[in-house]
Write a protein that holds these residues in place. Structure first.
Motif, PDB file in Angstrom:
ATOM      1  N   UNK A 127     -52.741  34.556  11.758  1.00  0.00           N
ATOM      2  CA  UNK A 127     -53.193  33.421  12.550  1.00  0.00           C
ATOM      3  C   UNK A 127     -52.072  32.879  13.434  1.00  0.00           C
ATOM      4  N   UNK A 128     -52.412  32.626  14.698  1.00  0.00           N
ATOM      5  CA  UNK A 128     -51.467  32.017  15.618  1.00  0.00           C
ATOM      6  C   UNK A 128     -50.371  32.936  16.121  1.00  0.00           C
ATOM      7  N   UNK A 129     -50.535  34.240  15.948  1.00  0.00           N
ATOM      8  CA  UNK A 129     -49.479  35.186  16.342  1.00  0.00           C
ATOM      9  C   UNK A 129     -50.030  36.239  17.299  1.00  0.00           C
ATOM     10  N   UNK A 130     -50.498  35.789  18.458  1.00  0.00           N
ATOM     11  CA  UNK A 130     -51.106  36.719  19.405  1.00  0.00           C
ATOM     12  C   UNK A 130     -50.089  37.724  19.955  1.00  0.00           C
TER      13      UNK A 130
ATOM     14  N   UNK B 155     -42.012  23.733  24.645  1.00  0.00           N
ATOM     15  CA  UNK B 155     -42.040  23.588  26.100  1.00  0.00           C
ATOM     16  C   UNK B 155     -43.457  23.814  26.628  1.00  0.00           C
ATOM     17  N   UNK B 156     -44.108  24.851  26.122  1.00  0.00           N
ATOM     18  CA  UNK B 156     -45.475  25.144  26.551  1.00  0.00           C
ATOM     19  C   UNK B 156     -46.414  24.017  26.129  1.00  0.00           C
TER      20      UNK B 156
ATOM     21  N   UNK C 255     -51.605  26.422  27.143  1.00  0.00           N
ATOM     22  CA  UNK C 255     -52.144  27.047  25.936  1.00  0.00           C
ATOM     23  C   UNK C 255     -51.087  27.983  25.361  1.00  0.00           C
ATOM     24  N   UNK C 256     -50.880  27.936  24.037  1.00  0.00           N
ATOM     25  CA  UNK C 256     -49.860  28.793  23.431  1.00  0.00           C
ATOM     26  C   UNK C 256     -50.165  30.268  23.632  1.00  0.00           C
TER      27      UNK C 256
END
Length: 338
Positions: A78-81, A228-229, A235-236
């Motif tokens: 999760x969260x690691x595209x 920063x993003x 969007x991350x």
């Protein structure tokens, strides 16, 4: 010495004795010929059965399940595209290459609980039929295997011998180095020749092996970029590998506590990918909690998942954007609520 009854050596011993008798007693010759044919069949079947149930360095035990890896990365990470995309392409391309020029070397970076160790397990589970239990998967932990600075030269020699011996046994070996940020500077350089573009070293080819380094080093740089993003309202998922990889490699190279400080592995471009693992947000922790419930045979409960996620510490303190420990303590937290 008489072989143990019931073993194939016992059958062979029996046949030899019977053959000697048949030389004296011609009537038994036809029986001996029949026994020889039977024994040949038994030995052939024994070998096939042995290979069927005993792990070996063969395609039926070692082969990439690409679809399985892709699904695992989609449903369990999760969260690691960035990491998911890079790892799927890197592992697939390497395993499908019948003649790679060098081993695959991945260096995974990010704060604790972001999934570095977990994804290395997913890779093993989708290449080796025995997964992490495979005799061809090897894990080195800095504080366990290399704890004493005074023994650095001994560790270098041992590490070389361990890798050479295991690759000699099976070219398709996987080596996972955990806690690289706690490894003594210079130690990892001892295996530099095995990661280079040599066809063979002392008669051994290392080109089919996979090396994975896990490190918290570089986590601060990755987090700063993610912040920063977030502050820019972006969007991350818009963060790309190119936004992090070069700066990450430089950060690790110049960090004395990275395990890769001034290493020739970076200097000679032997690390194929520096893979960033982004800090996890609240929503990702909720996903982790639900996935953990499924793994425990429980029906995912959104309310419990929210409670577990709420218990964790986040930063920055006022905005509470990223989980300090990622998903690392989810399992224990979940035990409390279930």
């Amino acid at each position: 010495m008489k072989p143990k009854r019931g073993s194939w050596l016992f059958l062979l011993w029996t046949l030899l004795n019977f053959t000697l008798i048949s030389a004296i007693d011609p009537i038994s010759t036809s029986i001996a010929v029949g026994m020889a044919a039977t024994l040949t069949g038994i030995l052939a079947n024994y070998k096939s059965i042995f290979y069927l149930f005993h792990e070996g360095c063969r395609p039926d035990w070692i082969a990439l399940n690409r679809s399985g890896l892709e699904v695992d990365l989609q449903r369990k990470m999760f969260g690691q595209h960035i990491a998911s995309k890079v790892i799927l392409k890197a592992v697939t391309g390497f395993m499908n290459n019948k003649n790679p020029k060098k081993p695959l070397v991945l260096s995974l970076h990010g704060w604790t609980g972001t999934g570095k160790n977990f994804v290395s397990h997913l890779i093993a589970e989708n290449i080796y039929r025995e997964g992490m239990r495979s005799g061809f998967v090897h894990i080195f932990t800095s504080e366990l295997h290399f704890p004493h600075p005074s023994r650095l030269e001994i560790y270098k020699s041992q590490l070389q011998q361990w890798i050479k011996g295991n690759v000699t046994n099976c070219p398709r070996s996987l080596f996972i180095f955990d806690e690289m940020d706690k490894m003594q500077p210079g130690l990892i350089d001892s295996i530099k020749p095995y990661l280079d573009y040599y066809e063979k070293l002392d008669g051994v080819s290392y080109r089919q092996a996979i090396f994975i380094f896990l490190s918290n080093a570089g986590g601060e740089h990755i987090t700063e970029r993610a912040l920063e993003f977030w502050k820019a309202g972006a969007n991350r998922e818009e963060i790309e590998l190119k936004d992090l990889e070069m700066a990450l490699s430089l950060s690790v190279f110049n960090n004395k506590k990275s395990g890769l400080w001034h290493t020739s592995l970076i200097d000679k471009n032997l690390v194929d990918y520096f893979v960033p693992f982004l800090p996890l947000e609240y929503r990702h922790v909720v996903m982790c909690a639900k996935a953990e419930m499924l793994s425990k045979g429980l029906k995912p409960d959104p309310n419990i998942a929210d409670k577990v996620a709420s218990d964790l510490v986040y930063f920055p303190k006022t905005e509470r954007v990223f989980s300090v420990k990622g998903c690392k303590t989810i399992g224990h937290k979940l035990d409390y609520y279930t």
